[in-house]
Design an enzyme around this catalytic site. Structure first.
Site, PDB file in Angstrom:
ATOM      1  N   VAL A  63       0.534  -0.875  -0.177  1.00 13.16           N
ATOM      2  CA  VAL A  63      -0.545  -0.101  -0.079  1.00 13.16           C
ATOM      3  C   VAL A  63       1.385   1.110   0.085  1.00 13.16           C
ATOM      4  CG1 VAL A  63      -2.334   1.286   0.693  1.00 13.16           C
ATOM      5  CG2 VAL A  63      -1.558  -0.927   1.460  1.00 13.16           C
ATOM      6  N   HIS A 101       2.149   4.304   6.414  1.00 10.16           N
ATOM      7  CA  HIS A 101       1.732   3.878   7.728  1.00 10.16           C
ATOM      8  C   HIS A 101       2.502   2.974   8.264  1.00 10.16           C
ATOM      9  CE1 HIS A 101       1.480  -0.105   4.876  1.00 10.16           C
ATOM     10  NE2 HIS A 101       1.354  -0.250   5.518  1.00 10.16           N
ATOM     11  N   HIS A 150       2.839  -0.213  11.363  1.00 12.20           N
ATOM     12  CA  HIS A 150       2.340  -1.567  12.424  1.00 12.20           C
ATOM     13  C   HIS A 150       2.791  -1.497  13.706  1.00 12.20           C
ATOM     14  CE1 HIS A 150       1.300  -3.576   7.934  1.00 12.20           C
ATOM     15  NE2 HIS A 150       2.001  -2.858   7.992  1.00 12.20           N
TER      16      HIS A 150
END
Length: 150
Positions: free
Chosen positions: A129, A133, A135
């Site tokens: 993606v 981001h 995790h």
């Protein structure tokens, strides 16, 4: 500098640049960027998600494929494809993401036992993606991040 040395250096630079990402990865990456980030669609409420935190700059939610007892994605609302595109203006945002990871770890009772925060960038790291981001993983013993090279 000798011409052969210069040509060797040039070859290495060109060759390593070509191998930075495979053609198939570049094609898939371009397609995904063109179709838009699923995270932006979650932010815009075009896709459903179990949201655990949201403010004006960051959203955190449970991913579709959980990889630990506690697995959350911490996503900036600003769409930055990879960390390579972040700049000095993004430093505070990136720092806030890390502080949010610690806050969510505490809220999920994994701060003392241990947790992992990770980001994947580009092909070798498995980025799929293209909207940065983080995790947040924990709640059970986590395996090694990568195999050791001895």
């Amino acid at each position: 500098m000798k011409l052969t040395t210069l040509l060797s250096c040039l070859f290495v630079l060109i060759y390593s640049g070509l191998l930075a990402q495979s053609a198939s990865y570049q094609k898939e990456k371009a397609r995904k960027i063109e179709e838009g980030s699923p995270f932006t669609k979650i932010i815009n409420r075009e896709l459903p998600a179990t949201i655990v935190y949201e403010d004006e700059e960051i959203i955190a939610f449970v991913p579709l494929k959980e990889q630990a007892k506690v697995h959350l994605l911490i996503v900036p609302k600003k769409e930055i494809q990879t960390l390579n595109q972040a700049d000095q203006d993004d430093a505070l945002l990136l720092g806030r993401m890390l502080l949010l990871a610690a806050k969510l770890a505490k809220e999920n009772n994994i701060d003392a036992s241990g947790y992992r925060v990770s980001m994947n960038m580009n092909e070798d790291a498995g980025q799929s993606v293209f909207h940065i981001h983080m995790h947040l993983l924990g709640g059970n013993t986590l395996g090694p991040m990568v195999d050791r090279i001895d």
